[in-house]
Design an enzyme around this catalytic site. Structure first.
Site, PDB file in Angstrom:
ATOM      1  N   ARG A  64      80.918  23.256  78.569  1.00  0.00           N
ATOM      2  CA  ARG A  64      80.194  23.329  77.308  1.00  0.00           C
ATOM      3  C   ARG A  64      79.316  24.567  77.355  1.00  0.00           C
ATOM      4  NH1 ARG A  64      83.295  20.300  75.548  1.00  0.00           N
ATOM      5  NH2 ARG A  64      83.002  18.289  74.550  1.00  0.00           N
ATOM      6  N   GLU A  68      78.977  27.626  68.342  1.00  0.00           N
ATOM      7  CA  GLU A  68      80.407  27.659  67.985  1.00  0.00           C
ATOM      8  C   GLU A  68      80.558  27.374  66.493  1.00  0.00           C
ATOM      9  OE1 GLU A  68      82.553  25.015  70.610  1.00  0.00           O
ATOM     10  OE2 GLU A  68      81.901  26.098  72.385  1.00  0.00           O
ATOM     11  N   HIS A  78      87.339  27.731  71.950  1.00  0.00           N
ATOM     12  CA  HIS A  78      87.250  26.315  72.383  1.00  0.00           C
ATOM     13  C   HIS A  78      88.610  25.617  72.218  1.00  0.00           C
ATOM     14  CE1 HIS A  78      84.341  22.667  72.852  1.00  0.00           C
ATOM     15  NE2 HIS A  78      85.538  22.423  73.404  1.00  0.00           N
TER      16      HIS A  78
HETATM   17  P1  NAP Z   1      84.390  14.089  84.636  1.00  0.00           P
HETATM   18  O1  NAP Z   1      85.654  13.605  85.263  1.00  0.00           O
HETATM   19  O2  NAP Z   1      83.339  13.112  84.278  1.00  0.00           O
HETATM   20  O3  NAP Z   1      83.804  15.223  85.602  1.00  0.00           O
HETATM   21  C1  NAP Z   1      82.510  15.686  85.530  1.00  0.00           C
HETATM   22  C2  NAP Z   1      82.044  15.999  86.943  1.00  0.00           C
HETATM   23  O4  NAP Z   1      80.758  16.616  86.862  1.00  0.00           O
HETATM   24  C3  NAP Z   1      81.894  14.742  87.806  1.00  0.00           C
HETATM   25  O5  NAP Z   1      82.582  14.952  89.007  1.00  0.00           O
HETATM   26  C4  NAP Z   1      80.402  14.621  88.025  1.00  0.00           C
HETATM   27  O6  NAP Z   1      80.048  14.164  89.327  1.00  0.00           O
HETATM   28  C5  NAP Z   1      79.952  16.049  87.883  1.00  0.00           C
HETATM   29  N1  NAP Z   1      78.554  16.158  87.466  1.00  0.00           N
HETATM   30  C6  NAP Z   1      77.950  15.536  86.431  1.00  0.00           C
HETATM   31  N2  NAP Z   1      76.670  15.930  86.353  1.00  0.00           N
HETATM   32  C7  NAP Z   1      76.461  16.788  87.367  1.00  0.00           C
HETATM   33  C8  NAP Z   1      75.337  17.523  87.825  1.00  0.00           C
HETATM   34  N3  NAP Z   1      74.162  17.432  87.191  1.00  0.00           N
HETATM   35  N4  NAP Z   1      75.484  18.326  88.887  1.00  0.00           N
HETATM   36  C9  NAP Z   1      76.682  18.402  89.542  1.00  0.00           C
HETATM   37  N5  NAP Z   1      77.777  17.726  89.156  1.00  0.00           N
HETATM   38  C10 NAP Z   1      77.674  16.942  88.083  1.00  0.00           C
HETATM   39  O7  NAP Z   1      84.708  14.871  83.278  1.00  0.00           O
HETATM   40  P2  NAP Z   1      85.991  15.755  82.926  1.00  0.00           P
HETATM   41  O8  NAP Z   1      87.009  14.920  82.261  1.00  0.00           O
HETATM   42  O9  NAP Z   1      86.357  16.563  84.118  1.00  0.00           O
HETATM   43  O10 NAP Z   1      85.340  16.705  81.791  1.00  0.00           O
HETATM   44  C11 NAP Z   1      84.265  17.535  82.126  1.00  0.00           C
HETATM   45  C12 NAP Z   1      83.723  18.221  80.895  1.00  0.00           C
HETATM   46  O11 NAP Z   1      84.622  19.232  80.470  1.00  0.00           O
HETATM   47  C13 NAP Z   1      83.571  17.334  79.652  1.00  0.00           C
HETATM   48  O12 NAP Z   1      82.369  16.611  79.673  1.00  0.00           O
HETATM   49  C14 NAP Z   1      83.584  18.347  78.533  1.00  0.00           C
HETATM   50  O13 NAP Z   1      82.273  18.779  78.233  1.00  0.00           O
HETATM   51  C15 NAP Z   1      84.365  19.511  79.104  1.00  0.00           C
HETATM   52  N6  NAP Z   1      85.670  19.690  78.433  1.00  0.00           N
HETATM   53  C16 NAP Z   1      85.895  20.852  77.761  1.00  0.00           C
HETATM   54  C17 NAP Z   1      87.107  21.053  77.162  1.00  0.00           C
HETATM   55  C18 NAP Z   1      87.387  22.317  76.415  1.00  0.00           C
HETATM   56  O14 NAP Z   1      88.085  22.267  75.414  1.00  0.00           O
HETATM   57  N7  NAP Z   1      86.904  23.450  76.877  1.00  0.00           N
HETATM   58  C19 NAP Z   1      88.106  20.061  77.198  1.00  0.00           C
HETATM   59  C20 NAP Z   1      87.837  18.888  77.891  1.00  0.00           C
HETATM   60  C21 NAP Z   1      86.603  18.715  78.504  1.00  0.00           C
HETATM   61  P3  NAP Z   1      80.452  12.695  89.886  1.00  0.00           P
HETATM   62  O15 NAP Z   1      81.923  12.742  90.131  1.00  0.00           O
HETATM   63  O16 NAP Z   1      79.668  12.571  91.136  1.00  0.00           O
HETATM   64  O17 NAP Z   1      80.042  11.750  88.802  1.00  0.00           O
HETATM   65  C1  GLV Z   2      86.741  19.056  74.343  1.00  0.00           C
HETATM   66  O1  GLV Z   2      85.933  19.916  74.417  1.00  0.00           O
HETATM   67  C2  GLV Z   2      86.548  17.724  74.816  1.00  0.00           C
HETATM   68  O2  GLV Z   2      85.446  17.384  75.273  1.00  0.00           O
HETATM   69  O3  GLV Z   2      87.519  16.940  74.720  1.00  0.00           O
END
Ligand code: NAP
Ligand code: GLV
Length: 332
Positions: free
Chosen positions: A237, A266, A285
């Protein structure tokens, strides 16, 4: 009486039909000044709300007294007042997993495009500047074999790391809320401090969610600690990064380049200084934006909504304890 659902922004006909078989659906393929009053009127009676890029505020919830569930077509839910929704007994569901690999593909595309200067050199050819053999001014940086530093090692972080370790022979460092021993074993990855990652990684890739503790996690101090040759990639983000500090770091050569899918504002304003920097690759994005993945996300959101409105707890509930309308024994 059928429950009522408000569906926002473009949904495939098959997903709409699935909803319409079960519920009364008010569908708003787009929202603007011309239909916002109708949208609020529909919300006043709605039990469910589904869509992408939803803007849900306490004020909007005040106008939707029957709302039981909101199904966002996204995995990130930083734009929702989750505590307020829980207080009101409104369930929030998201779409994890189905977009993980596609978003990791986007992350790796940005790593490659930035390190090898793909858009810049594409312009070089199109503009007729390829007059003789290319030399150092056009050289990029290797990706294979370089150290990949993942800030965040969740679902998407692990999928990016897997591409780096298994496809490109990259040693993996990661800073994350918790260590991931299974990934250490699978990829030879190593959990380390944020500071060690910044100082050691050749590619720094951000995949943490936006929360109070990650807002501006990467600021001027962090950029100063990175290698001057580092490639920085953000697919999480925009506000996880202090964008003004990143622009200074790029302008002053504190890092070599940045690949960005997300921004503090954005759409990115056309006046953004980022657009004047050739070492920056920008995307609108599109982390999960493929035909297949967006369809899978919409299907999952429809399933989440339908389950919840029929009294079952969906597996993708963000605040499962909030669902006062679901029998207590089914809650987590
Ligand atoms: P996820 O599986 O929940 O992974 C997030 C990771 O971040 C977890 O491993 C968590 O640790 C870690 N974390 C959370 N807070 C933290 C902190 N303060 N310091 C260090 N590590 C921290 O989520 P995901 O499915 O991978 O998605 C991650 C993010 O990507 C989403 O929230 C979204 O904002 C973004 N995203 C963007 C797009 C795009 O279009 N660009 C698409 C999809 C997602 P733990 O494992 O210990 O809980
Ligand atoms: C995209 O940014 C998502 O969070 O799915």
């Amino acid at each position: 009486m059928r429950k009522r659902v408000v569906a926002v922004r473009r949904l495939h006909a098959e997903h709409l039909k699935q909803l319409e078989r079960l519920f009364h659906v008010d569908y708003f393929p787009s929202l603007g000044e011309d239909n916002v009053e109708k949208y609020y009127d529909a919300l006043a009676q709605a039990h469910g709300l589904i869509g992408g890029k939803l803007s849900v505020t306490p004020g909007l919830l005040d106008g939707a007294p029957n709302l039981e569930v909101v199904a966002t077509i996204s995995v990130g839910y930083d734009n929702f007042p989750v505590d307020e929704m829980s207080r009101r007994g409104i369930l929030l569901c998201n779409t994890p997993d189905v977009l993980t690999e596609t978003t990791a593909d986007t992350g790796f595309a940005l790593i490659m495009a930035t390190a090898r200067r793909v858009p810049e050199l594409d312009r070089f050819v199109r503009e007729g500047q390829w007059q003789t053999h290319v030399d150092e001014p056009q050289f990029g940086r290797d990706v294979h074999g370089k150290t990949l530093g993942m800030v965040g090692m969740g679902r998407i972080g692990a999928a990016v790391a897997r591409r780096g370790a298994l496809g490109f022979g990259m040693p993996i460092l990661y800073s994350n809320a918790s260590p991931k021993p299974a990934l250490d074993a699978e990829l030879g990855a190593r959990h380390c401090s944020f500071e060690e990652l910044l100082a050691s990684a050749d590619v720094v890739c951000v995949t943490v969610p936006l929360t109070d503790s990650t807002r501006h996690l990467i600021g001027s101090d962090a950029f100063r600690q990175m290698k001057r040759s580092a490639i920085f990639v953000n697919i999480a983000r925009g506000p996880v990064v202090d964008e003004a500090a990143m622009i200074v770091a790029l302008q002053e050569g504190e890092i070599a380049g940045a690949g960005l899918d997300v921004f503090e504002q954005e759409p990115l304003p056309s006046t953004s200084p980022l657009l004047a920097l050739p070492q920056v690759v920008v995307l609108p994005h599109i982390g999960s934006a493929t035909h297949e993945t967006r369809a899978a996300m919409a299907q999952l959101a429809v399933d989440n909504l339908a389950m919840a409105l029929q009294g079952e707890l969906p597996p993708c509930a963000v605040n499962p304890g909030a669902a006062s309308f679901i029998p207590a024994q089914e809650k987590m």
